[in-house]
Design a protein around this motif. Structure first.
Motif, PDB file in Angstrom:
ATOM      1  N   UNK A  69      -8.177   0.123  -5.361  1.00  0.00           N
ATOM      2  CA  UNK A  69      -8.826  -0.235  -4.114  1.00  0.00           C
ATOM      3  C   UNK A  69      -8.874  -1.749  -3.968  1.00  0.00           C
ATOM      4  N   UNK A  70      -8.616  -2.226  -2.741  1.00  0.00           N
ATOM      5  CA  UNK A  70      -8.728  -3.662  -2.465  1.00  0.00           C
ATOM      6  C   UNK A  70      -9.739  -3.912  -1.351  1.00  0.00           C
ATOM      7  N   UNK A  71     -10.541  -2.909  -1.043  1.00  0.00           N
ATOM      8  CA  UNK A  71     -11.576  -3.062  -0.022  1.00  0.00           C
ATOM      9  C   UNK A  71     -11.109  -2.620   1.344  1.00  0.00           C
ATOM     10  N   UNK A  72     -12.049  -2.448   2.254  1.00  0.00           N
ATOM     11  CA  UNK A  72     -11.774  -2.012   3.621  1.00  0.00           C
ATOM     12  C   UNK A  72     -10.979  -0.717   3.665  1.00  0.00           C
ATOM     13  N   UNK A  73     -11.151   0.138   2.655  1.00  0.00           N
ATOM     14  CA  UNK A  73     -10.448   1.410   2.620  1.00  0.00           C
ATOM     15  C   UNK A  73      -8.978   1.294   2.271  1.00  0.00           C
ATOM     16  N   UNK A  74      -8.529   0.111   1.897  1.00  0.00           N
ATOM     17  CA  UNK A  74      -7.126  -0.106   1.567  1.00  0.00           C
ATOM     18  C   UNK A  74      -6.919  -0.046   0.061  1.00  0.00           C
ATOM     19  N   UNK A  75      -5.672   0.239  -0.326  1.00  0.00           N
ATOM     20  CA  UNK A  75      -5.282   0.259  -1.728  1.00  0.00           C
ATOM     21  C   UNK A  75      -4.005  -0.538  -1.884  1.00  0.00           C
ATOM     22  N   UNK A 111       0.803  -1.219   0.000  1.00  0.00           N
ATOM     23  CA  UNK A 111       0.000   0.000   0.000  1.00  0.00           C
ATOM     24  C   UNK A 111       0.838   1.271   0.000  1.00  0.00           C
ATOM     25  N   UNK A 112       2.064   1.205   0.520  1.00  0.00           N
ATOM     26  CA  UNK A 112       2.886   2.412   0.638  1.00  0.00           C
ATOM     27  C   UNK A 112       4.279   2.205   0.050  1.00  0.00           C
ATOM     28  N   UNK A 113       4.933   3.318  -0.226  1.00  0.00           N
ATOM     29  CA  UNK A 113       6.318   3.257  -0.698  1.00  0.00           C
ATOM     30  C   UNK A 113       7.213   2.615   0.356  1.00  0.00           C
ATOM     31  N   UNK A 114       6.917   2.898   1.607  1.00  0.00           N
ATOM     32  CA  UNK A 114       7.718   2.342   2.698  1.00  0.00           C
ATOM     33  C   UNK A 114       7.623   0.816   2.736  1.00  0.00           C
ATOM     34  N   UNK A 115       6.401   0.283   2.540  1.00  0.00           N
ATOM     35  CA  UNK A 115       6.235  -1.172   2.509  1.00  0.00           C
ATOM     36  C   UNK A 115       7.013  -1.777   1.344  1.00  0.00           C
ATOM     37  N   UNK A 116       6.942  -1.128   0.194  1.00  0.00           N
ATOM     38  CA  UNK A 116       7.666  -1.607  -0.980  1.00  0.00           C
ATOM     39  C   UNK A 116       9.178  -1.557  -0.742  1.00  0.00           C
ATOM     40  N   UNK A 117       9.655  -0.460  -0.177  1.00  0.00           N
ATOM     41  CA  UNK A 117      11.087  -0.320   0.116  1.00  0.00           C
ATOM     42  C   UNK A 117      11.543  -1.413   1.079  1.00  0.00           C
ATOM     43  N   UNK A 118      10.736  -1.709   2.088  1.00  0.00           N
ATOM     44  CA  UNK A 118      11.095  -2.734   3.066  1.00  0.00           C
ATOM     45  C   UNK A 118      11.191  -4.114   2.411  1.00  0.00           C
ATOM     46  N   UNK A 119      10.241  -4.437   1.542  1.00  0.00           N
ATOM     47  CA  UNK A 119      10.293  -5.727   0.829  1.00  0.00           C
ATOM     48  C   UNK A 119      11.542  -5.800  -0.057  1.00  0.00           C
ATOM     49  N   UNK A 120      11.890  -4.695  -0.716  1.00  0.00           N
ATOM     50  CA  UNK A 120      13.097  -4.658  -1.537  1.00  0.00           C
ATOM     51  C   UNK A 120      14.345  -4.887  -0.686  1.00  0.00           C
ATOM     52  N   UNK A 121      14.383  -4.227   0.457  1.00  0.00           N
ATOM     53  CA  UNK A 121      15.533  -4.406   1.363  1.00  0.00           C
ATOM     54  C   UNK A 121      15.641  -5.854   1.833  1.00  0.00           C
ATOM     55  N   UNK A 122      14.500  -6.476   2.134  1.00  0.00           N
ATOM     56  CA  UNK A 122      14.499  -7.882   2.559  1.00  0.00           C
ATOM     57  C   UNK A 122      15.062  -8.793   1.469  1.00  0.00           C
ATOM     58  N   UNK A 123      14.906  -8.357   0.217  1.00  0.00           N
ATOM     59  CA  UNK A 123      15.434  -9.133  -0.905  1.00  0.00           C
ATOM     60  C   UNK A 123      16.829  -8.683  -1.331  1.00  0.00           C
ATOM     61  N   UNK A 124      17.483  -7.861  -0.505  1.00  0.00           N
ATOM     62  CA  UNK A 124      18.870  -7.499  -0.757  1.00  0.00           C
ATOM     63  C   UNK A 124      19.111  -6.237  -1.556  1.00  0.00           C
TER      64      UNK A 124
END
Length: 151
Positions: free
Chosen positions: A53-59, A19-32
């Motif tokens: 939108x994926x429901x429950x107000x989330x994207x 949902x966020x750039x931060x989440x994406x950055x964290x996943x990238x870091x986890x993958x090196x």
């Protein structure tokens, strides 16, 4: 390096509801991948990622282009001019078109290369999209609406 990172980003957004750039950055870091928020922001812009939108107000981030690059202007025009309405019936999406335009609109939808779609059947003015699940049908509907409304 950037090409590999972009491929990894596409892989991650298809696998996870990021949902966020931060989440994406964290996943990238986890993958090196050693990335900053600015790098991820630039990658999102270069890949032309969008949020749906994926429901429950989330994207979540999605890639709204085909396997061979951005959708051509021709396909976008066909979608805009040919579609008249769209409805859901469980995991089926039914697209109504201008008479005689269903095949062209179906070809444009196929060009989007959406992994959620199992198959497309077109008649004269109606298209049936078989989608993997009800949730995926909502995602596909959002993607189509995004292309028709915003590009």
């Amino acid at each position: 390096m950037k090409k590999n990172r972009h491929a990894k980003i596409v892989e991650l957004i298809e696998k996870y509801d990021l949902e966020t750039q931060e989440e994406l950055a964290e996943k990238l870091r986890q993958d090196g991948y050693d990335v900053t928020q600015a790098t991820v922001s630039r990658d999102i812009r270069e890949l032309k990622l969008s949020k749906v939108s994926i429901g429950d107000g989330r994207q979540k981030y999605v890639l709204l282009r085909g396997a061979h690059g951005e959708m051509s202007d021709k396909y976008v025009r066909v979608l805009r001019e040919g579609m008249s309405s769209m409805g859901m019936a469980q995991s089926l999406l039914i697209v109504k078109t201008v008479p005689g335009m269903a095949m062209a609109v179906a070809a444009a939808l196929d060009a989007m290369h959406m992994k959620e779609i199992v198959g497309t059947i077109a008649g004269d003015d109606t298209i049936m999209l078989a989608v993997r699940s009800v949730e995926d049908a909502e995602i596909v509907r959002e993607k189509i609406n995004h292309v028709v409304d915003k590009q």
